[in-house]
Scaffold this motif. Structure first.
Motif, PDB file in Angstrom:
ATOM      1  N   THR A  63       0.802  -1.221   0.000  1.00 36.73           N
ATOM      2  CA  THR A  63       0.000   0.000   0.000  1.00 36.73           C
ATOM      3  C   THR A  63       0.836   1.272   0.000  1.00 36.73           C
ATOM      4  OG1 THR A  63      -0.191  -0.211   2.423  1.00 36.73           O
ATOM      5  CG2 THR A  63      -2.010  -1.064   1.081  1.00 36.73           C
ATOM      6  N   SER A  96      -6.993  -8.638  -0.540  1.00 39.58           N
ATOM      7  CA  SER A  96      -8.265  -7.907  -0.489  1.00 39.58           C
ATOM      8  C   SER A  96      -8.099  -6.569   0.214  1.00 39.58           C
ATOM      9  CB  SER A  96      -9.329  -8.749   0.217  1.00 39.58           C
ATOM     10  OG  SER A  96      -9.532  -9.976  -0.447  1.00 39.58           O
ATOM     11  N   SER A  98      -5.323  -4.871   0.634  1.00 37.03           N
ATOM     12  CA  SER A  98      -4.436  -4.002  -0.144  1.00 37.03           C
ATOM     13  C   SER A  98      -5.190  -3.346  -1.299  1.00 37.03           C
ATOM     14  CB  SER A  98      -3.246  -4.809  -0.679  1.00 37.03           C
ATOM     15  OG  SER A  98      -2.482  -5.362   0.375  1.00 37.03           O
ATOM     16  N   THR A 100      -8.419  -2.900  -1.549  1.00 32.71           N
ATOM     17  CA  THR A 100      -9.419  -1.982  -0.994  1.00 32.71           C
ATOM     18  C   THR A 100      -8.789  -0.655  -0.603  1.00 32.71           C
ATOM     19  OG1 THR A 100     -10.708  -3.845  -0.152  1.00 32.71           O
ATOM     20  CG2 THR A 100     -11.147  -1.676   0.803  1.00 32.71           C
ATOM     21  N   TRP A 101      -7.630  -0.727   0.042  1.00 30.26           N
ATOM     22  CA  TRP A 101      -6.959   0.494   0.476  1.00 30.26           C
ATOM     23  C   TRP A 101      -6.482   1.312  -0.728  1.00 30.26           C
ATOM     24  CZ3 TRP A 101      -6.645   3.090   4.879  1.00 30.26           C
ATOM     25  CH2 TRP A 101      -5.672   4.095   4.984  1.00 30.26           C
ATOM     26  N   ILE A 103      -7.712   1.310  -3.828  1.00 26.68           N
ATOM     27  CA  ILE A 103      -8.880   1.894  -4.502  1.00 26.68           C
ATOM     28  C   ILE A 103      -9.417   3.076  -3.715  1.00 26.68           C
ATOM     29  CG2 ILE A 103     -11.262   1.448  -5.211  1.00 26.68           C
ATOM     30  CD1 ILE A 103     -10.398  -1.439  -5.806  1.00 26.68           C
ATOM     31  N   HIS A 104      -9.471   2.938  -2.394  1.00 26.97           N
ATOM     32  CA  HIS A 104      -9.919   4.048  -1.549  1.00 26.97           C
ATOM     33  C   HIS A 104      -9.014   5.267  -1.720  1.00 26.97           C
ATOM     34  CE1 HIS A 104     -11.156   6.366   1.943  1.00 26.97           C
ATOM     35  NE2 HIS A 104      -9.908   6.359   2.367  1.00 26.97           N
ATOM     36  N   GLY A 105      -7.704   5.026  -1.787  1.00 24.75           N
ATOM     37  CA  GLY A 105      -6.771   6.132  -1.967  1.00 24.75           C
ATOM     38  C   GLY A 105      -6.912   6.803  -3.318  1.00 24.75           C
ATOM     39  N   VAL A 107      -9.586   6.979  -5.135  1.00 24.75           N
ATOM     40  CA  VAL A 107     -10.863   7.682  -5.240  1.00 24.75           C
ATOM     41  C   VAL A 107     -10.896   8.936  -4.368  1.00 24.75           C
ATOM     42  CG1 VAL A 107     -13.339   7.502  -4.763  1.00 24.75           C
ATOM     43  CG2 VAL A 107     -12.134   5.610  -5.862  1.00 24.75           C
ATOM     44  N   SER A 108     -10.358   8.849  -3.164  1.00 21.80           N
ATOM     45  CA  SER A 108     -10.551   9.922  -2.184  1.00 21.80           C
ATOM     46  C   SER A 108      -9.418  10.930  -2.115  1.00 21.80           C
ATOM     47  CB  SER A 108     -10.756   9.322  -0.788  1.00 21.80           C
ATOM     48  OG  SER A 108      -9.607   8.556  -0.409  1.00 21.80           O
TER      49      SER A 108
END
Length: 310
Positions: A63, A96, A98, A100-101, A103-105, A107-108
């Motif tokens: 990450t 999973s 990694s 998720t984190w 994708i969150h980064g 997007v946000s």
């Protein structure tokens, strides 16, 4: 004032002494590689605690930069080698989390990427339709001597805002020392090719480095592109750490260990010396000259007797 003139230097020292992303990523990559190589060797004990530590460290490494996501595959390799379901479950969980984190980064978090006319999705579609253009850009980038030299300088270190390089001769000197170090440490028994686990580590290190080029082409480089922009030499360091654990693992004699330690101390002492000299010259002496020149000029405007300072 003196306080304001030394602010940039204090800021550099604060960054060097802090837990920055690069320093943490490099250290965690070395820890992950060490744990993994121990797990690959069945002659050593690898406890459940070590397994948990490896999974946590791999998540942290994956990450830090998106090109390092393939490191989570090391858990899948261990499942193949040890045939224990715990490694497969930890791989699924780590992968999973990694993804998720990341994708969150994406997007946000809004980064400092340059404004471009085309979106990343459009560029992906364009290069899928024009694969020869994609590979031609990568080929021109990795065969450009100036770009490769900048990668190497960035790997060794360029201080400040990438505007304070070390002396050019020092980069050449370090290249010689590193070449000697690699020569005495390189595994000559093809061990990495005989061990599936070590071979996987080597391939993941190489693939992580290779991913930098398409990622920066799609996410950073303006279109149309002649060369890939945005890649810095320090981005290769975690990948090279993984590769080093795979191929620079030769058992050294006592004399070669002392020779290697001498090379390490030489690198350490010269880097500290030239770093201090470079930072003093760049952020202290240069700013002091600017401030003194400004003071002399401003005083000279009001006192004709001081006009000789112009």
């Amino acid at each position: 004032s003196a306080a304001s003139s030394d602010y940039p230097l204090r800021d550099v020292y604060k960054r060097q002494g802090s837990a920055s992303l690069d320093a943490v990523a490099f250290a965690l990559t070395a820890l992950a590689a060490a744990l993994y190589t121990r797990a690959v060797d069945r002659s050593y004990e690898f406890s459940h605690l070590m397994h948990a530590a490896l999974a946590i460290v791999l998540f942290a490494v994956a990450t830090t930069r998106i090109n390092l996501l393939p490191v989570v595959l090391l858990l899948l390799v261990l499942y193949y080698l040890r045939r224990e379901k715990a490694y497969f479950y930890s791989f699924l969980l780590t992968a999973s989390l990694s993804l998720t984190w990341i994708i969150h980064g994406l997007v946000s978090i809004k980064g400092s990427a340059p404004a471009r006319e085309h979106t990343t999705a459009w560029l992906v579609s364009y290069y899928i339709d024009n694969p020869l253009v994609f590979f031609d850009i990568i080929y021109r980038t990795i065969t450009n001597n100036e770009i490769l030299w900048n990668y190497y300088r960035g790997f060794i270190g360029v201080l400040g805002w990438l505007d304070s390089p070390l002396p050019e001769n020092l980069y050449i000197f370090y290249a010689v020392l590193l070449a000697v170090f690699i020569f005495i440490s390189l595994q000559r028994t093809c061990y990495c090719f005989k061990s599936a686990g070590i071979m996987a580590l080597l391939l993941i290190g190489i693939s992580s480095a290779a991913l930098l080029f398409p990622i920066l082409l799609l996410a950073w480089t303006p279109h149309p592109a002649e060369f890939i922009q945005g890649i810095q030499g320090r981005y290769f360091t975690p990948c090279l750490i993984l590769i080093a654990y795979a191929v620079l693992n030769r058992n050294l004699s006592a004399i070669k260990k002392k020779f290697g330690m001498a090379i390490t101390m030489t690198l350490l002492l010269t880097s500290v010396w030239f770093t201090v000299q470079n930072l003093l010259s760049r952020y202290w002496l240069q700013d002091a000259k600017i401030i003194n020149s400004s003071l002399i000029s401003s005083v000279g405007l009001f006192d004709p007797n001081l006009s000789r300072f112009h």
